[in-house]
Design an enzyme around this catalytic site. Structure first.
Site, PDB file in Angstrom:
ATOM      1  N   LYS A   1       0.844  -1.200   0.000  1.00  0.00           N
ATOM      2  CA  LYS A   1       0.000   0.000   0.000  1.00  0.00           C
ATOM      3  C   LYS A   1       0.875   1.244   0.000  1.00  0.00           C
ATOM      4  CE  LYS A   1       0.917   1.480   4.354  1.00  0.00           C
ATOM      5  NZ  LYS A   1       1.542   2.786   4.668  1.00  0.00           N
TER       6      LYS A   1
ATOM      7  N   ASP B   1      -2.280  -1.601   9.860  1.00  0.00           N
ATOM      8  CA  ASP B   1      -2.490  -1.683   8.412  1.00  0.00           C
ATOM      9  C   ASP B   1      -3.084  -3.015   7.960  1.00  0.00           C
ATOM     10  OD1 ASP B   1      -1.335   0.850   8.113  1.00  0.00           O
ATOM     11  OD2 ASP B   1       0.671   0.027   7.840  1.00  0.00           O
TER      12      ASP B   1
END
Length: 335
Positions: free
Chosen positions: A15, A146
């Protein structure tokens, strides 16, 4: 799903953070955050299979930087899920094999990605039909801020410490060039500590973090130039303070034609936004010739989160978890 699966292989993306606003320090030791996650097509591959003992084995370009002991987050994820399953029936230990392509300690959530992949792979391997998506998300949130996002992928707002994920309407595709300096790494706690130090030195008080209305509107239109103008990372100055070469990399990419650029998350990976695959190729060549030394890869986003790509003895295709549609984040979102 079937309990007779012999191996399950999961592909999971890294990401970048298109926007990252940092708020006050919370009582639990984390900072309050508002971030816009964006999953990109740089993947780790994680394979799980039954074994006599728990183990993890790592290969790939970044494999030598990943712990292959009990501290490995993918192994922690598998054992955590096994303990949850043990309330009903014991499961066999697994061997986890990771092909590591996401930079380590690079601000792209590589360890969290592997943990998400291990959760998805082991749920499939062990036929844990009773482990619902919400329960899997709860386990993921306990592993790292995350990890829940990497279960889903796409583009999403993260609030709290980043673990509360809400999907963002974003149609279309963005093109990226990612630069990761050789032998360059930053720990997340180190960068936050430097952010705190710089803030205290400047005498500023962090407010309540909110998502950027300009960035949200640009993503709805998938307007590359508008997205580029709205990219923002509160941690960027702290990362540059610890690794000054990041400033050189950012300047080089922008001079070579990138539409926008920022340090991803806590760094030190630098993400350059470009307008097309052709621009990505041109920027990659230019950075290799004229930028600071580092690994350069091209990627697109958004892409789905952790997905089973091979499940021996199971003919059924697997889809990534849908990103949850929860009530919107605090504060107005304009545009």
């Amino acid at each position: 799903m079937t309990s007779q699966a012999e191996t399950v292989t999961v592909r999971v993306p890294g990401k970048i953070n298109l926007g990252l606003s940092v708020g006050p320090l919370r009582e639990d030791g984390y900072h309050e955050l508002s971030t816009i996650y964006h999953a990109v097509s740089l993947y780790d591959t994680v394979t799980v299979q039954p074994a006599d003992d728990w183990s993890v084995h790592v290969t790939g370009p970044w494999g030598d930087r990943v712990p292959a002991d009990a501290s490995n987050l993918a192994l922690v994820a598998a054992r955590t899920l096994a303990r949850r399953r043990a309330r009903r029936a014991k499961v066999d230990p697994v061997r986890i094999d990771i092909d590591k392509n996401i930079p380590v300690a690079g601000g792209m959530a590589g360890g969290s990605a592997d943990a998400a992949a291990a959760l998805v792979g082991c749920r499939e391997l062990w036929a844990l039909d009773h482990i619902e998506n919400d329960m899997l998300e709860g386990i993921a949130a306990g592993l790292g801020s995350d990890v829940p996002f990497l279960l889903h992928g796409g583009t999403a707002i993260g609030t709290g410490r980043g673990e509360q994920v809400t999907s963002v309407l974003a149609r279309g595709e963005l093109h990226w060039v990612l630069w990761a300096g050789e032998d360059l790494s930053l720990s997340t706690p180190e960068v936050y500590a430097e952010w705190d130090r710089l803030r205290e030195e400047a005498g500023t008080v962090p407010g309540t973090p909110e998502p950027s209305g300009e960035l949200m509107a640009a993503l709805r239109r998938m307007d590359t130039d508008a997205v580029a103008d709205a990219l923002h990372n509160d941690l960027q100055d702290a990362a540059i303070s610890l690794q000054p070469v990041l400033s050189e990399a950012l300047a080089a990419g922008l001079d070579l034609g990138a539409r926008g650029a920022l340090v991803s998350g806590s760094g030190p990976t630098v993400a350059f936004l470009v307008g097309s695959q052709t621009e990505a190729i041109d920027l990659s060549v230019g950075l290799a010739a004229n930028g600071p030394h580092g690994d350069i890869v091209r990627a697109t986003g958004p892409v789905p989160g952790a997905q089973v790509v091979h499940h021996r003895n199971s003919p059924e295709p697997y889809r990534a978890l849908p990103t949850p549609h929860r009530p919107g984040p605090p504060g107005p979102v304009t545009g």
